[in-house]
Every structure is written in C-alpha cells, then in structure tokens.
Design a protein around this motif. Structure first.
Motif, PDB file in Angstrom:
ATOM      1  N   LYS A  17      -0.448  28.669  -0.939  1.00  0.00           N
ATOM      2  CA  LYS A  17      -0.428  27.713   0.174  1.00  0.00           C
ATOM      3  C   LYS A  17       0.688  26.698   0.009  1.00  0.00           C
ATOM      4  O   LYS A  17       1.269  26.225   0.985  1.00  0.00           O
ATOM      5  CB  LYS A  17      -1.779  27.006   0.289  1.00  0.00           C
ATOM      6  CG  LYS A  17      -2.884  27.898   0.862  1.00  0.00           C
ATOM      7  CD  LYS A  17      -4.164  27.127   0.985  1.00  0.00           C
ATOM      8  CE  LYS A  17      -5.247  27.953   1.686  1.00  0.00           C
ATOM      9  NZ  LYS A  17      -5.653  29.110   0.909  1.00  0.00           N
ATOM     10  N   SER A  45      -3.566  14.927   5.350  1.00  0.00           N
ATOM     11  CA  SER A  45      -3.385  16.332   5.702  1.00  0.00           C
ATOM     12  C   SER A  45      -4.368  17.190   4.920  1.00  0.00           C
ATOM     13  O   SER A  45      -4.826  16.806   3.840  1.00  0.00           O
ATOM     14  CB  SER A  45      -1.951  16.788   5.402  1.00  0.00           C
ATOM     15  OG  SER A  45      -1.814  18.191   5.561  1.00  0.00           O
ATOM     16  N   TYR A  46      -4.663  18.363   5.465  1.00  0.00           N
ATOM     17  CA  TYR A  46      -5.543  19.278   4.737  1.00  0.00           C
ATOM     18  C   TYR A  46      -4.852  19.814   3.485  1.00  0.00           C
ATOM     19  O   TYR A  46      -5.507  20.365   2.586  1.00  0.00           O
ATOM     20  CB  TYR A  46      -5.965  20.435   5.658  1.00  0.00           C
ATOM     21  CG  TYR A  46      -5.017  21.598   5.697  1.00  0.00           C
ATOM     22  CD1 TYR A  46      -5.284  22.771   4.988  1.00  0.00           C
ATOM     23  CD2 TYR A  46      -3.843  21.539   6.452  1.00  0.00           C
ATOM     24  CE1 TYR A  46      -4.400  23.836   5.021  1.00  0.00           C
ATOM     25  CE2 TYR A  46      -2.975  22.599   6.485  1.00  0.00           C
ATOM     26  CZ  TYR A  46      -3.256  23.749   5.776  1.00  0.00           C
ATOM     27  OH  TYR A  46      -2.375  24.798   5.809  1.00  0.00           O
ATOM     28  N   HIS A  66     -18.446  20.575   4.237  1.00  0.00           N
ATOM     29  CA  HIS A  66     -17.389  21.478   3.793  1.00  0.00           C
ATOM     30  C   HIS A  66     -17.922  22.672   3.009  1.00  0.00           C
ATOM     31  O   HIS A  66     -17.240  23.672   2.853  1.00  0.00           O
ATOM     32  CB  HIS A  66     -16.383  20.710   2.928  1.00  0.00           C
ATOM     33  CG  HIS A  66     -15.642  19.664   3.685  1.00  0.00           C
ATOM     34  ND1 HIS A  66     -15.003  18.603   3.079  1.00  0.00           N
ATOM     35  CD2 HIS A  66     -15.458  19.493   5.019  1.00  0.00           C
ATOM     36  CE1 HIS A  66     -14.454  17.830   3.986  1.00  0.00           C
ATOM     37  NE2 HIS A  66     -14.703  18.349   5.174  1.00  0.00           N
ATOM     38  N   THR A 119      -9.508  11.602   7.377  1.00  0.00           N
ATOM     39  CA  THR A 119      -8.076  11.872   7.437  1.00  0.00           C
ATOM     40  C   THR A 119      -7.443  11.028   8.527  1.00  0.00           C
ATOM     41  O   THR A 119      -7.978  10.924   9.634  1.00  0.00           O
ATOM     42  CB  THR A 119      -7.828  13.364   7.736  1.00  0.00           C
ATOM     43  OG1 THR A 119      -8.694  14.155   6.937  1.00  0.00           O
ATOM     44  CG2 THR A 119      -6.396  13.748   7.444  1.00  0.00           C
ATOM     45  N   GLN A 153       3.326  16.589  10.103  1.00  0.00           N
ATOM     46  CA  GLN A 153       2.230  17.379   9.546  1.00  0.00           C
ATOM     47  C   GLN A 153       0.955  16.586   9.338  1.00  0.00           C
ATOM     48  O   GLN A 153      -0.080  17.163   9.000  1.00  0.00           O
ATOM     49  CB  GLN A 153       2.663  17.969   8.197  1.00  0.00           C
ATOM     50  CG  GLN A 153       3.912  18.810   8.274  1.00  0.00           C
ATOM     51  CD  GLN A 153       4.507  19.030   6.906  1.00  0.00           C
ATOM     52  OE1 GLN A 153       3.804  19.343   5.962  1.00  0.00           O
ATOM     53  NE2 GLN A 153       5.820  18.864   6.788  1.00  0.00           N
ATOM     54  N   TRP A 155      -2.468  14.610   9.990  1.00  0.00           N
ATOM     55  CA  TRP A 155      -3.563  15.032  10.832  1.00  0.00           C
ATOM     56  C   TRP A 155      -3.674  14.167  12.083  1.00  0.00           C
ATOM     57  O   TRP A 155      -3.578  12.959  12.040  1.00  0.00           O
ATOM     58  CB  TRP A 155      -4.872  14.947  10.049  1.00  0.00           C
ATOM     59  CG  TRP A 155      -5.932  15.814  10.632  1.00  0.00           C
ATOM     60  CD1 TRP A 155      -6.813  15.480  11.617  1.00  0.00           C
ATOM     61  CD2 TRP A 155      -6.219  17.159  10.276  1.00  0.00           C
ATOM     62  NE1 TRP A 155      -7.633  16.533  11.891  1.00  0.00           N
ATOM     63  CE2 TRP A 155      -7.293  17.580  11.076  1.00  0.00           C
ATOM     64  CE3 TRP A 155      -5.674  18.049   9.348  1.00  0.00           C
ATOM     65  CZ2 TRP A 155      -7.840  18.861  10.978  1.00  0.00           C
ATOM     66  CZ3 TRP A 155      -6.220  19.305   9.248  1.00  0.00           C
ATOM     67  CH2 TRP A 155      -7.286  19.705  10.047  1.00  0.00           C
ATOM     68  N   SER A 159      -5.784  21.203  16.457  1.00  0.00           N
ATOM     69  CA  SER A 159      -6.650  22.120  15.724  1.00  0.00           C
ATOM     70  C   SER A 159      -5.964  22.576  14.443  1.00  0.00           C
ATOM     71  O   SER A 159      -4.740  22.567  14.330  1.00  0.00           O
ATOM     72  CB  SER A 159      -6.986  23.339  16.590  1.00  0.00           C
ATOM     73  OG  SER A 159      -5.825  24.115  16.820  1.00  0.00           O
ATOM     74  N   LEU A 160      -6.782  22.978  13.460  1.00  0.00           N
ATOM     75  CA  LEU A 160      -6.229  23.441  12.190  1.00  0.00           C
ATOM     76  C   LEU A 160      -5.328  24.663  12.367  1.00  0.00           C
ATOM     77  O   LEU A 160      -4.235  24.705  11.786  1.00  0.00           O
ATOM     78  CB  LEU A 160      -7.360  23.736  11.204  1.00  0.00           C
ATOM     79  CG  LEU A 160      -6.937  24.223   9.816  1.00  0.00           C
ATOM     80  CD1 LEU A 160      -6.012  23.223   9.144  1.00  0.00           C
ATOM     81  CD2 LEU A 160      -8.170  24.477   8.950  1.00  0.00           C
ATOM     82  N   PRO A 161      -5.716  25.682  13.165  1.00  0.00           N
ATOM     83  CA  PRO A 161      -4.804  26.826  13.369  1.00  0.00           C
ATOM     84  C   PRO A 161      -3.468  26.408  13.971  1.00  0.00           C
ATOM     85  O   PRO A 161      -2.412  26.902  13.561  1.00  0.00           O
ATOM     86  CB  PRO A 161      -5.586  27.738  14.318  1.00  0.00           C
ATOM     87  CG  PRO A 161      -7.023  27.417  14.053  1.00  0.00           C
ATOM     88  CD  PRO A 161      -7.041  25.938  13.785  1.00  0.00           C
ATOM     89  N   LEU A 163      -2.042  23.454  13.732  1.00  0.00           N
ATOM     90  CA  LEU A 163      -1.320  22.698  12.708  1.00  0.00           C
ATOM     91  C   LEU A 163      -0.633  23.642  11.723  1.00  0.00           C
ATOM     92  O   LEU A 163       0.551  23.486  11.400  1.00  0.00           O
ATOM     93  CB  LEU A 163      -2.282  21.772  11.972  1.00  0.00           C
ATOM     94  CG  LEU A 163      -1.705  20.938  10.824  1.00  0.00           C
ATOM     95  CD1 LEU A 163      -0.715  19.917  11.333  1.00  0.00           C
ATOM     96  CD2 LEU A 163      -2.823  20.248  10.039  1.00  0.00           C
ATOM     97  N   MET A 164      -1.367  24.643  11.256  1.00  0.00           N
ATOM     98  CA  MET A 164      -0.805  25.597  10.303  1.00  0.00           C
ATOM     99  C   MET A 164       0.326  26.406  10.929  1.00  0.00           C
ATOM    100  O   MET A 164       1.352  26.664  10.294  1.00  0.00           O
ATOM    101  CB  MET A 164      -1.910  26.523   9.793  1.00  0.00           C
ATOM    102  CG  MET A 164      -2.969  25.829   8.962  1.00  0.00           C
ATOM    103  SD  MET A 164      -4.266  26.952   8.394  1.00  0.00           S
ATOM    104  CE  MET A 164      -3.316  28.026   7.305  1.00  0.00           C
TER     105      MET A 164
END
Length: 251
Positions: A17, A45-46, A66, A119, A153, A155, A159-161, A163-164
């Motif tokens: 990652k 950030s994640y 989580h 976050t 980047q 938060w 959405s997470l997808p 963002l990635m």
C-alpha cells in the motif's frame, strides 16, 4: 499466537500500500519505547495507520466498528488493538485502563493514538480527547502532512474507493512525517489530563502551523448530517462542542 501468525502478511500488505508513495520524508527520530511508550498523531488519511503499522507496528486504539471491516478486520485483530466505543462511558473507561496497562510494560509494543478520535482535512487540529492523557505517561507527538499539487489526499466528503482511485491515478504522492520532542508530564499534568492535552496540542499545532479549535467529533457528526441533508450553509452546525462541554463543567 494470532498476532505472530498474521504479522508477515500484514507487513507485506502495508508495504504494498505504501508503494504509491515515491517519497516519504521523515523529520526527527522516534524515541525509544523506554522513553516514550506512547505515540500521538494527527489523523488526516486512511494511510496514517498503515504507515505507522509499517514503521513501528504499534498497538493502536480504534473504534469497535472497524473490527467488522472485510480483510482489514483480521489485520486489526492481529495488531492486538484496543477497542473503544466513543459513545460509551464504560467502554472509554476500559480503554483507558488497557492503554495504561499496555503502555506501562515493555511486553507490548508502544501504544499509538489519534487524540482527535476522527479524521480531519488537516487544515486545523480539533480538540483532543483525554483517553490518551489520563494514564499520565510520556508521549512522543508526531505530525503527518500530505503535500500535493493536484489532488488533496486528506479525508473529506469523498468515498474511500474514489479517494484511492484518485491517489492511484497520480504519478507522485508525497507524505511527510515529523517526530516531535517527547513530552513528559509534570505532576500537574498527571493531576490534570486536560492541561496535558492542551500542551501536546499546542506542540502539534505549532509544528503544523495550524490552529487548534474546540471542535470535536460531535461537531463532525453534525456537519456530516448537515451535508447529507443538503444544507448549503453547514457552518451554523459547527458549534465547538468541546467548548460547550468545558463551559458546562465550569457552571
């Protein structure tokens, strides 16, 4: 046993990652565990916990929700995390006990906390919750920055997808981690965790060159609901709940 079985896979996963970052700039040095058994960082950030798992393999304090996340839940359990329910007094009390127990002995890795307990976008620090400061142990603060040209980047309401996807579409992603001097609590700080939190917050805000406000997770929750409801002006919903609580206890 569970941790030892999954640790190699976790390290490989974390390293993969982090390949999206061509440069991870580090400033300062991590203190030995004997000097600073606790680490505290801003949370923007994640990627933050993934980096720390790769860097220090700490025991992290995280939300109970989580644990049910696909795949990530297995990794989280392998890291022997300390679970906490933000809305349960008993859960928070138990988490403080576990933080102190694990940070006080070298049997466990050092403990990592994100004292904002949510976050943010990194443009300011919000109020610190006291779970990290009640144990009264030395803390090494850290600050994380994500320099960017095109895509931020940190938060936000994305959405997470998405963002990635945006991160992987960039040729370069930049990350900076700064280790700050260890803060050892005085007797006054041990007796007043809020003062300890304020001192740590000032050091981190100064390093980031941002302000620290009295906003809290409650403000974030109100803000999110306002956005979901289509409110064009959401700032009236941001009332700095931490300041309200502080005044309430003084009255």
């Amino acid at each position: 046993m569970f941790r030892s079985l999954y640790l190699p896979e976790i390290k490989i996963s974390r390293q993969n990652k982090l390949y999206i970052y061509h440069w991870i700039k580090r400033k300062g040095k991590p203190a030995p565990r004997e000097i600073a058994p606790m680490l505290e960082s801003n949370h923007v950030s994640y990627i933050d916990p993934i980096f720390f798992f790769y860097e220090a393999c700490p025991t992290i304090v995280t939300s109970e929700s989580h644990d049910s996340m696909p795949f990530l839940g297995v990794i989280i359990r392998a890291m022997q995390v300390i679970y906490m329910n933000r809305f349960s007094y008993q859960s928070r009390k138990q988490a403080v006990h576990e933080i102190k127990r694990k940070a006080s002995t070298n049997t466990y890795p050092r403990v990592l906390l994100f004292p904002e307990e949510t976050t943010t976008n990194g443009r300011q620090l919000i109020s610190f919750q006291l779970a990290a400061f009640i144990p009264g142990l030395p803390i090494q603060p850290l600050v994380i920055r994500y320099r960017h040209v095109h895509f931020d980047q940190t938060w936000g309401h994305i959405s997470l997808p998405a963002l990635m996807f945006r991160m992987f579409m960039q040729f370069h992603n930049f990350m900076e981690v700064e280790y700050l001097p260890v803060i050892s609590p005085s007797q006054h700080h041990k007796e007043s965790p809020s003062r300890f939190a304020e001192r740590t917050g000032r050091a981190m805000a100064l390093a980031l060159n941002v302000a620290q406000t009295y906003h809290s997770f409650a403000d974030y929750a109100l803000h999110s609901k306002a956005v979901e409801a289509g409110q064009e002006r959401f700032w009236p919903f941001m009332v700095e709940m931490a300041q309200v609580q502080k005044v309430r206890f003084l009255v």
